[in-house]
Each structure stands twice: as C-alpha cells, then as structure tokens.
Design a protein around this motif. Sequence first.
Motif, PDB file in Angstrom:
ATOM      1  N   UNK A   5       7.199  10.391  -4.449  1.00 38.28           N
ATOM      2  CA  UNK A   5       5.948  10.585  -5.167  1.00 38.28           C
ATOM      3  C   UNK A   5       4.864  10.146  -4.204  1.00 38.28           C
ATOM      4  N   UNK A   6       4.005  11.080  -3.842  1.00 42.82           N
ATOM      5  CA  UNK A   6       2.929  10.815  -2.896  1.00 42.82           C
ATOM      6  C   UNK A   6       1.609  10.875  -3.642  1.00 42.82           C
ATOM      7  N   UNK A   7       0.838   9.812  -3.542  1.00 38.45           N
ATOM      8  CA  UNK A   7      -0.480   9.765  -4.160  1.00 38.45           C
ATOM      9  C   UNK A   7      -1.535   9.643  -3.066  1.00 38.45           C
ATOM     10  N   UNK A   8      -2.505  10.541  -3.107  1.00 32.96           N
ATOM     11  CA  UNK A   8      -3.675  10.458  -2.241  1.00 32.96           C
ATOM     12  C   UNK A   8      -4.809  10.011  -3.143  1.00 32.96           C
ATOM     13  N   UNK A  36       8.468   1.248  -3.610  1.00 31.26           N
ATOM     14  CA  UNK A  36       7.302   1.579  -2.802  1.00 31.26           C
ATOM     15  C   UNK A  36       7.718   1.648  -1.338  1.00 31.26           C
ATOM     16  N   UNK A  37       7.296   2.685  -0.653  1.00 29.22           N
ATOM     17  CA  UNK A  37       7.499   2.822   0.781  1.00 29.22           C
ATOM     18  C   UNK A  37       6.177   2.542   1.492  1.00 29.22           C
ATOM     19  N   UNK A  38       5.089   3.068   0.940  1.00 24.87           N
ATOM     20  CA  UNK A  38       3.731   2.827   1.436  1.00 24.87           C
ATOM     21  C   UNK A  38       2.872   2.523   0.220  1.00 24.87           C
ATOM     22  N   UNK A  39       2.027   1.510   0.352  1.00 24.47           N
ATOM     23  CA  UNK A  39       1.160   1.180  -0.776  1.00 24.47           C
ATOM     24  C   UNK A  39      -0.190   0.705  -0.257  1.00 24.47           C
ATOM     25  N   UNK A  40      -1.090   1.669  -0.056  1.00 27.35           N
ATOM     26  CA  UNK A  40      -2.448   1.344   0.328  1.00 27.35           C
ATOM     27  C   UNK A  40      -2.620   0.846   1.748  1.00 27.35           C
ATOM     28  N   UNK A  58       9.599   6.086  -3.290  1.00 27.43           N
ATOM     29  CA  UNK A  58      10.867   6.774  -3.051  1.00 27.43           C
ATOM     30  C   UNK A  58      11.754   6.714  -4.290  1.00 27.43           C
ATOM     31  N   UNK A  59      12.322   7.857  -4.656  1.00 30.32           N
ATOM     32  CA  UNK A  59      13.268   7.974  -5.769  1.00 30.32           C
ATOM     33  C   UNK A  59      14.582   8.549  -5.245  1.00 30.32           C
TER      34      UNK A  59
END
Length: 119
Positions: A5-8, A36-40, A58-59
């Motif tokens: 899940x990618x959030x911009x 979470x792989x990347x968070x802000x 990541x799921x």
Amino acid sequence: MTVYALAHLRDRSPHPDIVEYLERIQATLDPYHARFVIHGAPVEVVEGTWPGSVVLIEFPDVVRAREWYASPAYQDILPLRTDHIEGDVVLLEGVGPDYDPVERAAKLRAADAGYSAEV
C-alpha cells in the motif's frame, strides 16, 4: 505475492487527529500481518517533482491488503487522516525474486511487433 500500500501524502496540516491516527493504525495492520516499510522518510527528488511524503506498507498478499483497507477498524480511523491530509493511496503487487526486466522487454517487443504487423 507481496503487495504494497503506497500513500503519496500532500498538504499535511498538523492536527491532533493525525496523532490519534498514528497511535491507532498499527493495531489495524497487525491482524493482516502488515508492516511499515517507509513512513514519512525524507524524499530526495532526483527526477521530476514530488511534493509531500511517502508511506509504504507491506502485506503478504492482495487479499489481506484489501481486507485491511475495508476493515471496520481501519475505516473507523481513516477520516482522522483524510480530513487533514490530501493524498493518494494505491495497492501495488511486487515482483518476485526471479523478476527479469529483460523478459518484460521481450514481451513488450513481441506485443509491439504484433501491433505493427496489423497496421
């Protein structure tokens, strides 16, 4: 296959609801074995423009990613974020360890050749 899940996220406004969202989101992810792989993290733009920040979760698979997003637990906290941060969220299937971009190029060439022959 792993799904992300990618959030911009753009136009962030500090608000107590965002803090509450952050405090509650991990509990919505745990039943779906997500992390979470990347968070802000800071974004280093090397091409184009990228206003805002990135979140990557990541799921194990697309079923769990969709179930998480639709879950009552996540839907309950979602407005805490969406009321204060503009952004886009997408689900993306990853590639396996044997992914070969050369094979992808060959398939694209073959598809293009078929199209060119029809014209």
